[in-house]
Design a protein around this motif. Structure first.
Motif, short mmCIF file in Angstrom:
data_model
loop_
_atom_site.label_atom_id
_atom_site.label_comp_id
_atom_site.label_asym_id
_atom_site.label_seq_id
_atom_site.Cartn_x
_atom_site.Cartn_y
_atom_site.Cartn_z
N THR A 80 -8.46 6.76 -2.08
CA THR A 80 -7.91 5.87 -3.11
C THR A 80 -8.20 4.41 -2.79
O THR A 80 -8.07 3.55 -3.66
N TYR A 90 -3.37 -6.69 -7.93
CA TYR A 90 -3.96 -5.41 -7.55
C TYR A 90 -2.98 -4.25 -7.69
O TYR A 90 -1.77 -4.44 -7.57
N PRO A 91 -3.54 -3.05 -7.87
CA PRO A 91 -2.70 -1.86 -7.78
C PRO A 91 -2.50 -1.51 -6.31
O PRO A 91 -3.43 -1.57 -5.51
N VAL A 92 -1.25 -1.18 -5.96
CA VAL A 92 -0.90 -0.85 -4.58
C VAL A 92 0.00 0.37 -4.56
O VAL A 92 0.62 0.71 -5.57
N ALA A 93 0.07 1.01 -3.38
CA ALA A 93 0.88 2.22 -3.26
C ALA A 93 1.77 2.15 -2.03
O ALA A 93 1.36 1.67 -0.98
N ARG A 147 6.91 3.44 -10.88
CA ARG A 147 5.87 2.42 -11.06
C ARG A 147 6.50 1.12 -11.53
O ARG A 147 7.37 1.11 -12.40
N ALA A 180 -2.39 0.48 0.67
CA ALA A 180 -1.47 1.62 0.76
C ALA A 180 -0.59 1.41 1.99
O ALA A 180 -1.09 1.12 3.08
N GLY A 216 -9.84 -1.24 -0.15
CA GLY A 216 -8.46 -1.48 0.21
C GLY A 216 -8.15 -1.26 1.67
O GLY A 216 -8.96 -0.72 2.43
N ARG A 241 -6.37 8.10 -7.79
CA ARG A 241 -5.90 6.73 -8.03
C ARG A 241 -6.82 5.74 -7.33
O ARG A 241 -7.63 6.11 -6.49
N TYR A 275 -6.42 2.00 -5.24
CA TYR A 275 -5.48 1.04 -4.68
C TYR A 275 -6.18 0.02 -3.80
O TYR A 275 -7.15 0.33 -3.12
N LYS A 276 -5.64 -1.17 -3.79
CA LYS A 276 -6.09 -2.24 -2.89
C LYS A 276 -5.37 -2.13 -1.55
O LYS A 276 -5.88 -2.53 -0.52
N ASP A 299 2.86 1.58 -7.25
CA ASP A 299 3.20 2.99 -7.41
C ASP A 299 3.85 3.46 -6.12
O ASP A 299 3.42 3.09 -5.03
#
Length: 171
Positions: free
Chosen positions: A137, A51-54, A87, A115, A143, A110, A112-113, A97
């Protein structure tokens, strides 16, 4: 070739927070408790799942320190590290990110899954930034978020902490 990363072991209270997490989580703990360590693990777990995460921090310098630490941990499984964009892309297709909340609008748009809002009590207008920038996001991927901080007066972090007890999807 077997690619491995090594994370420090969580202490029992960190493990409890991780296992009892809800969608939105507030961790109010003192210095040296291990908030960053827990945050790193939460961030990396979701990225390892693809997953994309922040990760966010109140200032650029605070974000940069974490970027360097997490990059070092993930070197064996990183496919790309972009230092100018902060990143990290992983072999799992997960992406991390890192953002400074001194310019929160850069996060807009964005997906995200997860943050992580580190040192959340230090973020001016925390509730507004979360509700208008960060929370949207998280919508597409359903998320979650973790607010990690040492307390700093009766600010938005304090109010979110008190509100969490009354909300079913907050802990």
């Amino acid at each position: 070739m077997d690619k491995q990363i090594h994370l420090p072991r969580l202490h029992p209270k960190q493990q409890q927070i991780k296992s009892e997490a809800k969608r939105f989580n507030i961790l109010d703990a003192g210095r040296r408790w291990g908030k960053d360590l827990l945050g790193h693990e939460l961030l990396i777990d979701a990225a390892l799942d693809g997953y994309p995460v922040a990760w966010t921090a109140p200032t650029y310098r605070m974000m940069l320190d974490t970027f360097q630490e997490v990059t070092e941990i993930l070197k064996p499984i990183a496919t790309r590290v972009n230092a100018s964009e902060h990143r990290i892309e992983l072999i799992t297709r997960g992406q991390i990110d890192m953002w400074s909340l001194d310019a929160p609008d850069a996060v807009r748009g964005r997906k995200y899954k997860r943050a992580i809002l580190n040192e959340a009590a230090m973020v001016p207008r925390l509730a507004d930034i979360f509700n208008t920038v960060i929370r949207p996001t998280l919508a597409d991927l359903q998320g979650d978020a973790f607010f990690l901080s040492t307390p700093k007066g009766r600010n938005d972090f304090f109010r979110l902490y008190n509100q969490a007890a009354e909300q079913p999807d907050w802990a």
